[in-house]
Design a protein around this motif. Structure first.
Motif, PDB file in Angstrom:
ATOM      1  N   ASN A  88      -2.821  10.300  -9.212  1.00 11.64           N
ATOM      2  CA  ASN A  88      -1.358  10.267  -9.146  1.00 11.64           C
ATOM      3  C   ASN A  88      -0.801  11.613  -8.695  1.00 11.64           C
ATOM      4  O   ASN A  88       0.160  11.664  -7.925  1.00 11.64           O
ATOM      5  N   HIS A  89      -1.401  12.710  -9.167  1.00 10.32           N
ATOM      6  CA  HIS A  89      -0.954  14.034  -8.734  1.00 10.32           C
ATOM      7  C   HIS A  89      -1.210  14.240  -7.242  1.00 10.32           C
ATOM      8  O   HIS A  89      -0.369  14.806  -6.541  1.00 10.32           O
ATOM      9  N   MET A  90      -2.365  13.778  -6.754  1.00  8.35           N
ATOM     10  CA  MET A  90      -2.659  13.899  -5.325  1.00  8.35           C
ATOM     11  C   MET A  90      -1.668  13.096  -4.496  1.00  8.35           C
ATOM     12  O   MET A  90      -1.202  13.559  -3.458  1.00  8.35           O
ATOM     13  N   ILE A  91      -1.334  11.896  -4.942  1.00 10.06           N
ATOM     14  CA  ILE A  91      -0.385  11.054  -4.212  1.00 10.06           C
ATOM     15  C   ILE A  91       0.995  11.699  -4.199  1.00 10.06           C
ATOM     16  O   ILE A  91       1.673  11.707  -3.169  1.00 10.06           O
ATOM     17  N   GLU A  92       1.426  12.252  -5.342  1.00 10.66           N
ATOM     18  CA  GLU A  92       2.727  12.928  -5.395  1.00 10.66           C
ATOM     19  C   GLU A  92       2.771  14.126  -4.458  1.00 10.66           C
ATOM     20  O   GLU A  92       3.756  14.335  -3.746  1.00 10.66           O
ATOM     21  N   ARG A  93       1.707  14.933  -4.446  1.00  7.26           N
ATOM     22  CA  ARG A  93       1.660  16.094  -3.548  1.00  7.26           C
ATOM     23  C   ARG A  93       1.706  15.661  -2.090  1.00  7.26           C
ATOM     24  O   ARG A  93       2.394  16.269  -1.271  1.00  7.26           O
ATOM     25  N   ARG A  94       0.949  14.620  -1.759  1.00  5.12           N
ATOM     26  CA  ARG A  94       0.949  14.124  -0.386  1.00  5.12           C
ATOM     27  C   ARG A  94       2.328  13.629   0.008  1.00  5.12           C
ATOM     28  O   ARG A  94       2.824  13.924   1.095  1.00  5.12           O
ATOM     29  N   ASN A  95       2.976  12.866  -0.889  1.00 10.73           N
ATOM     30  CA  ASN A  95       4.299  12.344  -0.581  1.00 10.73           C
ATOM     31  C   ASN A  95       5.322  13.465  -0.419  1.00 10.73           C
ATOM     32  O   ASN A  95       6.185  13.402   0.452  1.00 10.73           O
ATOM     33  N   ARG A  96       5.227  14.513  -1.256  1.00  5.69           N
ATOM     34  CA  ARG A  96       6.141  15.654  -1.105  1.00  5.69           C
ATOM     35  C   ARG A  96       5.892  16.376   0.214  1.00  5.69           C
ATOM     36  O   ARG A  96       6.831  16.787   0.896  1.00  5.69           O
ATOM     37  N   ARG A  97       4.623  16.526   0.573  1.00  2.20           N
ATOM     38  CA  ARG A  97       4.281  17.197   1.821  1.00  2.20           C
ATOM     39  C   ARG A  97       4.796  16.417   3.021  1.00  2.20           C
ATOM     40  O   ARG A  97       5.280  16.992   3.989  1.00  2.20           O
ATOM     41  N   LEU A  98       4.710  15.090   2.949  1.00  4.78           N
ATOM     42  CA  LEU A  98       5.166  14.253   4.052  1.00  4.78           C
ATOM     43  C   LEU A  98       6.656  13.960   3.986  1.00  4.78           C
ATOM     44  O   LEU A  98       7.202  13.335   4.895  1.00  4.78           O
ATOM     45  N   GLY A  99       7.301  14.352   2.889  1.00  4.44           N
ATOM     46  CA  GLY A  99       8.733  14.104   2.738  1.00  4.44           C
ATOM     47  C   GLY A  99       9.062  12.657   2.414  1.00  4.44           C
ATOM     48  O   GLY A  99      10.116  12.159   2.779  1.00  4.44           O
ATOM     49  N   ILE A 100       8.148  11.982   1.753  1.00  4.36           N
ATOM     50  CA  ILE A 100       8.359  10.576   1.400  1.00  4.36           C
ATOM     51  C   ILE A 100       9.003  10.509   0.024  1.00  4.36           C
ATOM     52  O   ILE A 100       8.482  11.060  -0.942  1.00  4.36           O
ATOM     53  N   ASP A 101      10.130   9.815  -0.051  1.00  5.55           N
ATOM     54  CA  ASP A 101      10.791   9.584  -1.330  1.00  5.55           C
ATOM     55  C   ASP A 101      10.242   8.285  -1.890  1.00  5.55           C
ATOM     56  O   ASP A 101      10.469   7.207  -1.329  1.00  5.55           O
ATOM     57  N   GLN A 102       9.522   8.358  -2.985  1.00  3.06           N
ATOM     58  CA  GLN A 102       8.822   7.193  -3.536  1.00  3.06           C
ATOM     59  C   GLN A 102       9.789   6.081  -3.936  1.00  3.06           C
ATOM     60  O   GLN A 102       9.501   4.915  -3.741  1.00  3.06           O
ATOM     61  N   ASP A 103      10.953   6.434  -4.480  1.00  3.96           N
ATOM     62  CA  ASP A 103      11.912   5.408  -4.899  1.00  3.96           C
ATOM     63  C   ASP A 103      12.416   4.613  -3.715  1.00  3.96           C
ATOM     64  O   ASP A 103      12.509   3.392  -3.761  1.00  3.96           O
ATOM     65  N   VAL A 104      12.748   5.304  -2.632  1.00  5.60           N
ATOM     66  CA  VAL A 104      13.224   4.620  -1.434  1.00  5.60           C
ATOM     67  C   VAL A 104      12.123   3.760  -0.848  1.00  5.60           C
ATOM     68  O   VAL A 104      12.351   2.632  -0.412  1.00  5.60           O
ATOM     69  N   LYS A 105      10.894   4.265  -0.859  1.00  7.39           N
ATOM     70  CA  LYS A 105       9.766   3.512  -0.310  1.00  7.39           C
ATOM     71  C   LYS A 105       9.527   2.228  -1.096  1.00  7.39           C
ATOM     72  O   LYS A 105       9.296   1.169  -0.518  1.00  7.39           O
ATOM     73  N   GLU A 106       9.598   2.292  -2.429  1.00  4.89           N
ATOM     74  CA  GLU A 106       9.380   1.098  -3.245  1.00  4.89           C
ATOM     75  C   GLU A 106      10.499   0.083  -3.054  1.00  4.89           C
ATOM     76  O   GLU A 106      10.251  -1.116  -2.979  1.00  4.89           O
ATOM     77  N   GLU A 107      11.747   0.545  -2.961  1.00  2.86           N
ATOM     78  CA  GLU A 107      12.859  -0.373  -2.738  1.00  2.86           C
ATOM     79  C   GLU A 107      12.729  -1.045  -1.384  1.00  2.86           C
ATOM     80  O   GLU A 107      12.988  -2.239  -1.252  1.00  2.86           O
ATOM     81  N   ALA A 108      12.336  -0.292  -0.382  1.00  3.90           N
ATOM     82  CA  ALA A 108      12.191  -0.852   0.956  1.00  3.90           C
ATOM     83  C   ALA A 108      11.087  -1.892   0.992  1.00  3.90           C
ATOM     84  O   ALA A 108      11.184  -2.885   1.713  1.00  3.90           O
ATOM     85  N   ALA A 109      10.048  -1.698   0.237  1.00  6.87           N
ATOM     86  CA  ALA A 109       8.954  -2.657   0.219  1.00  6.87           C
ATOM     87  C   ALA A 109       9.379  -3.956  -0.443  1.00  6.87           C
ATOM     88  O   ALA A 109       8.868  -5.024  -0.120  1.00  6.87           O
ATOM     89  N   GLU A 110      10.342  -3.895  -1.337  1.00  9.13           N
ATOM     90  CA  GLU A 110      10.773  -5.094  -2.030  1.00  9.13           C
ATOM     91  C   GLU A 110      11.675  -5.970  -1.163  1.00  9.13           C
ATOM     92  O   GLU A 110      11.598  -7.172  -1.208  1.00  9.13           O
ATOM     93  N   ASP A 111      12.572  -5.386  -0.378  1.00  8.42           N
ATOM     94  CA  ASP A 111      13.559  -6.157   0.361  1.00  8.42           C
ATOM     95  C   ASP A 111      13.551  -5.724   1.824  1.00  8.42           C
ATOM     96  O   ASP A 111      13.817  -4.563   2.135  1.00  8.42           O
ATOM     97  N   PRO A 112      13.294  -6.657   2.754  1.00 15.81           N
ATOM     98  CA  PRO A 112      13.262  -6.289   4.172  1.00 15.81           C
ATOM     99  C   PRO A 112      14.612  -5.790   4.685  1.00 15.81           C
ATOM    100  O   PRO A 112      14.669  -4.958   5.580  1.00 15.81           O
ATOM    101  N   GLN A 113      15.711  -6.289   4.123  1.00 15.69           N
ATOM    102  CA  GLN A 113      17.026  -5.821   4.560  1.00 15.69           C
ATOM    103  C   GLN A 113      17.225  -4.353   4.205  1.00 15.69           C
ATOM    104  O   GLN A 113      17.781  -3.590   4.988  1.00 15.69           O
ATOM    105  N   ILE A 114      16.754  -3.972   3.031  1.00 13.73           N
ATOM    106  CA  ILE A 114      16.862  -2.568   2.638  1.00 13.73           C
ATOM    107  C   ILE A 114      16.000  -1.707   3.550  1.00 13.73           C
ATOM    108  O   ILE A 114      16.394  -0.600   3.928  1.00 13.73           O
ATOM    109  N   ALA A 115      14.838  -2.221   3.925  1.00 10.74           N
ATOM    110  CA  ALA A 115      13.968  -1.465   4.837  1.00 10.74           C
ATOM    111  C   ALA A 115      14.660  -1.253   6.176  1.00 10.74           C
ATOM    112  O   ALA A 115      14.616  -0.146   6.740  1.00 10.74           O
ATOM    113  N   LEU A 116      15.322  -2.280   6.683  1.00 10.04           N
ATOM    114  CA  LEU A 116      16.039  -2.159   7.954  1.00 10.04           C
ATOM    115  C   LEU A 116      17.182  -1.166   7.841  1.00 10.04           C
ATOM    116  O   LEU A 116      17.374  -0.308   8.708  1.00 10.04           O
TER     117      LEU A 116
END
Length: 131
Positions: A88-116
């Motif tokens: 989990n720590h490795m994933i968090e570091r990778r996401n911070r390095r890539l600038g990925i916001d985990q909350d936004v990513k999870e919401e987008a995966a749930e609803d295609p309209q939100i992803a768009l």
């Protein structure tokens, strides 16, 4: 067909399950020796028995149940602290390095309209930063 297989294999759940099975099997000998060699005699002495197997009450062998519970808790703890927490720590570091916001990513995966909408928002941000 191969891309579908690759997508299936690379899902987090499949990898997590495979790691749990392999690590659980690897730690089983260590955990069993700790339970049989250390904890079983210690608990047996607390109850004035030779070992967990001798712990019974009117024919009910509660010692083996206690031993199985201790073994399970040790395996689960070892997997959690040795595999899950560092991963989990490795994933968090990778996401911070890539600038990925985990909350936004999870919401987008749930609803295609939100992803768009998220893609549109990101492209508008890029256009406004160019100006």
């Amino acid at each position: 067909m191969l891309s579908g297989f690759k997508s299936f294999i690379m899902k987090g759940n499949v990898v997590d399950l495979a790691v749990a099975v392999v690590i659980g099997a690897a730690f089983s000998a260590v955990v069993n020796s700790i339970v049989v060699g250390l904890l079983t005699p210690l608990i047996g002495r607390l109850f004035n028995a030779k070992g967990m197997e001798d712990m019974q009450w009117e024919g009910f062998m509660y010692g083996s149940v206690i031993s199985a519970i201790i073994s399970f808790l040790l395996v689960a703890g070892a997997i959690y602290f040795v595999i899950v927490v560092p991963m989990n720590h490795m994933i968090e570091r990778r996401n911070r390095r890539l600038g990925i916001d985990q909350d936004v990513k999870e919401e987008a995966a749930e609803d295609p309209q939100i992803a768009l909408l998220t893609e549109i928002r990101d492209s508008l941000r890029q256009e406004s930063s160019r100006r």
